[in-house]
Scaffold this motif. Structure first.
Motif, short mmCIF file in Angstrom:
data_model
loop_
_atom_site.label_atom_id
_atom_site.label_comp_id
_atom_site.label_asym_id
_atom_site.label_seq_id
_atom_site.Cartn_x
_atom_site.Cartn_y
_atom_site.Cartn_z
N GLN A 91 0.84 -1.19 0.00
CA GLN A 91 0.00 0.00 0.00
C GLN A 91 0.88 1.25 0.00
N PRO A 92 0.35 2.38 -0.49
CA PRO A 92 1.10 3.64 -0.36
C PRO A 92 1.19 4.06 1.10
N ILE A 93 2.20 4.85 1.40
CA ILE A 93 2.31 5.46 2.73
C ILE A 93 1.77 6.88 2.66
N ASN A 94 1.61 7.48 3.82
CA ASN A 94 1.08 8.84 3.89
C ASN A 94 2.22 9.86 3.97
N TRP A 95 1.98 11.01 3.35
CA TRP A 95 2.92 12.13 3.46
C TRP A 95 2.95 12.56 4.93
N PRO A 96 4.12 12.60 5.55
CA PRO A 96 4.17 12.98 6.97
C PRO A 96 3.68 14.41 7.19
N VAL A 97 2.88 14.58 8.20
CA VAL A 97 2.32 15.88 8.55
C VAL A 97 2.69 16.18 10.00
N PRO A 98 3.18 17.40 10.30
CA PRO A 98 3.41 18.53 9.39
C PRO A 98 4.75 18.40 8.67
N ASP A 99 4.95 19.29 7.68
CA ASP A 99 6.25 19.34 7.01
C ASP A 99 7.33 19.76 8.00
N PRO A 100 8.55 19.23 7.84
CA PRO A 100 9.64 19.71 8.71
C PRO A 100 9.98 21.16 8.41
N VAL A 101 10.60 21.82 9.39
CA VAL A 101 10.94 23.24 9.27
C VAL A 101 12.41 23.43 9.62
N TRP A 102 13.09 24.20 8.79
CA TRP A 102 14.51 24.53 9.04
C TRP A 102 14.68 25.99 8.69
N GLY B 266 10.54 18.58 -0.24
CA GLY B 266 9.90 17.27 -0.31
C GLY B 266 10.80 16.14 0.16
N TRP B 267 10.30 14.90 -0.04
CA TRP B 267 11.00 13.70 0.44
C TRP B 267 11.59 12.95 -0.75
N ALA B 268 12.89 12.63 -0.64
CA ALA B 268 13.59 12.02 -1.77
C ALA B 268 14.06 10.61 -1.44
N LYS B 269 14.13 9.80 -2.48
CA LYS B 269 14.70 8.45 -2.38
C LYS B 269 16.22 8.56 -2.27
N PRO B 270 16.90 7.45 -1.97
CA PRO B 270 18.36 7.52 -1.85
C PRO B 270 19.06 8.06 -3.10
N ASP B 271 18.43 7.90 -4.29
CA ASP B 271 19.07 8.41 -5.51
C ASP B 271 18.79 9.89 -5.73
N GLY B 272 18.08 10.53 -4.81
CA GLY B 272 17.80 11.95 -4.91
C GLY B 272 16.52 12.31 -5.61
#
Length: 782
Positions: free
Chosen positions: A329-340, A347-353
């Motif tokens: 199954q798909p996973i959910n986009w984590p909420v809330p977005d991180p802040v820096w 966004g969220w990237a795979k190991p290959d970027g």
């Protein structure tokens, strides 16, 4: 001698309603005729005889000018409702079950003596009694219902004994809502059942075997509520290990529990339960009247783990999520977005970027890392005089990465999309709440649709002023305008957030394909059967009924006349629809005022109708799309065909002519000029009669001239094409006594056939022109 010829036997008779009695059967056909067969004691077949039996259908002798619309077969009698809204009965009548005020049996239908001003809308024939629902919502019974010919078991529901030879009201139940009316009835051997408008069941009559369902074996002469069963979970065990930690939902009785530990593999889950009987008020009237167990299956598996890293940002990463190998199954986009601080989250990237698509199922362990960009501004110049006044150029950084979408759909004035973050977005016009963000404010940039908690949409379709979506569990949701019941929730109120669409009239509740039209919708279930709801002014619901009223709940689309009933794909236009069957043939229904159904006429169709083949006999397609008032299809070679309205050139056939059958799109060749070296000829004009571009040759000395043709294809300039043209000097004999004259063959009208003029090899025009006082016409040809 007179000759009497009997009518030909009926052909293509199709039965539309059936009813099985004790030893006989009834059926209605599509022409409104009624047939009966089986045992014929007491004349219950209604053919005017009491012949012992009929082993094939015989025609029931309906009253002159009357056809039956509803039928019911009992033990020794039969009932029907006629097209004149009267109720009829025939057969056994010793107990008064025919309701005509006599005990006489009838071998043909007689009218039931209904109460003054009342017509029956539903009927049910029992053993020796009959039931009906009146147009005023009351339930009426007549006749006896027990083998001894009396009412000692109370099956008439009057509260008193004695036979009844004409309809009389059933008593009002002592419990429940006194304003309710009866919706459904059924007469048994010696008891009766009815459903009220709240969905509660009532029963009365003989109860020796518990057939009244009230928890007793006591007879009732008035309607008594049937107990509603409620399941109560007593215990759950996974592979023999009992659940010890749980939370019980007080409203639904559902268990939220911690599953006991177990080695990987499938195990039996044993659920122990009991049933409580509830009265119409929801109170327990008969506790724990049944108990038992059911066995389910549960698989202990090592899940795929998706972990998150913040990519150098401070803080705590989101919690890991899981997907199982046997059902990824798909996973959910984590909420809330991180802040820096000082960074943009990309966004969220795979190991290959590369970015992760949150609409895709997880099929392996995965680590996703937050990606960031630091906004940097540059300035030129960075130095200037202290007196000021220098122009300084400041260059901003590129903006944050835009959303990435996996699916899009355009409505009349709004758009929908599903993002790679798994969320649904909308933008545009929002007067009716069609953006689904909880407001009615129009938006010029994407806003997130307010999906219900735990719901993720996997398909969206934007209609005229409403929106439609399928969730990951196959359920339908809708929002926006509901002026024609297009939200499918049974009402007519607009919604500005998604809400579930009602199950279909046959309880279908999961779907694989959707298409939102102007004010109606189409949906396909998994087996390819189509359903529709919303506006029906042009028959666009495809239910075959001549009913222009909107329908606010999904209902099946009728099969086509050739019995095609399953579809590979569907498309809803403004007020018409397209569908492809499994063989690739196109069917259409709904509005046809512009020929958009492609069946070579302009008559609306209220059920799927095959589109006509194209002029080149193309009749199978790989893709379809219904527009506002036109239709589009691709053939197996990828060529586009169109039909319907063409006032704006939307058919792409280089004309604005309406088409009523599939017509191929045509690439447009335009001749923009011709040069008879070295002189330019007048600008060519299109001749719709001859399908040629016409110009006039300029004056030129005798001899051969190179003709250069300037042209475009679909508006794009193409390389010049050259031909040759021969100018010839002609002499005219002088009239008697006159001087000789001569004239060059100039100013000749030249007709250029487009396809000929643009051949890949040069072609010479060599026809000579006879000299006259008017220009002559020459057509270039191969």
């Amino acid at each position: 001698m007179a000759t009497l010829t009997p009518p030909a036997p009926p052909t293509n008779v199709r039965f539309t309603r059936i009813s099985a009695g004790d030893n006989h059967s009834l059926a209605l056909d599509s022409n409104g005729n009624t047939y009966a067969w089986g045992q014929n004691y007491y004349g219950k077949l209604g053919d005017g005889t009491t012949i012992t039996q009929r082993n094939q259908p015989v025609r029931v002798h309906a009253p002159a000018g009357v056809t039956f619309t509803q039928i019911s077969a009992g033990w020794g009698h039969s009932m029907a409702i006629g097209s004149d809204n009267y109720t009829y009965a025939w057969g056994y009548n010793n107990e008064g079950e025919l309701g005509d005020g006599t005990p006489n049996l009838r071998s043909t239908p007689v009218r039931v003596s209904t109460p003054a001003g009342v017509r029956f809308t539903r009927i049910s024939a029992g053993y020796w009694h009959s039931l009906a629902i009146g147009s005023d919502g009351n339930t009426y019974t007549y006749g006896s219902a027990y083998a001894w010919g009396n009412n000692s078991e109370g099956e008439l529901g009057h509260g008193t004994g004695g036979n009844q030879h004409t309809p009389a009201p059933v008593s009002t139940p002592s419990s429940g809502n006194p304003t309710n009316t009866w919706k459904t009835i059924s007469a048994g051997n010696s008891h009766s059942l009815a459903l009220d408008s709240d969905g509660h069941a009532y029963a009365w009559g003989y109860n020796r075997f518990g057939q009244l369902g009230d928890g007793t074996t006591n007879d009732h002469s008035k309607p008594a509520p049937v107990l509603t069963p409620r399941y109560v979970i007593d215990g759950v065990a996974f592979g023999g290990a009992s659940v010890t930690s749980k939370t019980v939902n007080a409203t639904t009785g559902a268990w939220d529990m911690h599953v006991p530990q177990h080695t990987p593999g499938a195990v039996d889950v044993t659920v122990a339960y009991h049933l409580d009987g509830l009265d119409v008020n929801g109170n327990i009237a008969n506790p724990r009247y049944q108990s038992g167990t059911v066995t389910l299956r549960y698989t202990y598996a090592t899940p795929y783990t998706v972990s998150f890293q913040l990519g150098g940002a401070p803080g705590t990463p989101p919690a890991s999520q899981y997907s199982y190998p046997d059902d990824p199954q798909p996973i959910n986009w984590p909420v809330p977005d991180p802040v820096w601080a000082g960074h943009w989250f990309d966004g969220w990237a795979k190991p290959d970027g590369s970015p992760w698509d949150f609409t895709q199922p997880v099929r392996n362990d995965l680590t996703l890392t937050a990606t960031w960009r630091t906004p940097r501004f540059t300035m030129t110049p960075t130095r200037g005089p202290d007196t000021g006044g220098t122009t300084v150029h400041i260059t901003p950084p590129d903006p944050p990465q835009p959303l990435r979408f996996t699916q899009i759909s355009a409505g009349s004035f709004h758009s929908l999309a599903i993002g790679t973050d798994g969320n649904t977005y909308a933008w545009g016009y929002n007067f009716n709440g069609q953006l689904g963000d909880g407001t009615r404010a129009s938006r010029s940039a994407p806003v997130r649709v307010s999906t219900p908690p735990g719901v993720r949409f996997t398909a969206v379709s934007a209609g005229g002023y409403h929106s439609l979506a399928i969730s990951s569990d196959g359920r339908l949701y809708s929002w926006g305008s509901n002026s024609n019941g297009q939200l499918g929730d049974g009402g007519s109120s607009d919604r500005n957030t998604p809400a579930p669409v009602n199950p279909a009239t046959d309880n279908t509740a999961t779907w694989k394909t959707i298409s939102a039209g102007g004010y109606h919708n189409l949906a396909l279930r998994a087996d390819g059967h189509a359903y529709s709801w919303g506006a029906n002014t042009h028959g666009q619901l495809g239910d075959g009924a001549n009913d222009p009223n909107p329908h606010s709940t999904p209902a099946p689309v009728n099969p086509a006349a050739d019995n095609t009933a399953t579809w590979k794909t569907i498309s809803a236009g403004d007020s018409h629809n397209l569908a492809l069957n499994r063989d690739g043939h196109a069917y259409n229904w709904g509005a046809d005022n512009n020929g958009q159904l492609g069946d070579d006429n302009t008559t609306d169709q209220r059920q799927p109708t095959p589109a006509s083949p194209a002029a080149d006999n193309t009749d199978t397609w790989t893709a379809i799309s219904a527009g506002g008032y036109h239709s589009l299809a691709l053939n197996r070679d990828g060529h586009a065909y169109n039909w319907g309205a063409n006032g704006y050139g939307q058919l792409g056939d280089t004309t604005t002519t309406e088409r009523h059958t599939p017509t191929p799109t045509t690439r447009a060749i335009t001749i923009t000029g011709t040069t008879f070296e070295p002189t330019n000829a007048p600008t060519p004009t299109w001749n719709p009669t001859t399908h040629t571009w016409d110009t006039t040759s300029p004056t030129h000395p005798e001899g051969q001239a190179t003709v250069t043709i300037h042209w475009t294809l679909d508006g794009a300039t193409q390389p010049n094409h050259t031909l040759t043209y021969d100018y010839t000097h002609y002499y005219t004999l002088p009239k008697a006594g006159g001087a000789p004259t001569q004239q060059l063959a100039g100013a000749t009208l030249l007709t250029l056939t487009t396809l000929t003029a643009l051949t890949l090899t040069s072609h010479h025009i060599t026809r000579k022109h006879h000299h006259t006082n008017q220009p002559t016409t020459t057509t270039s040809s191969k």
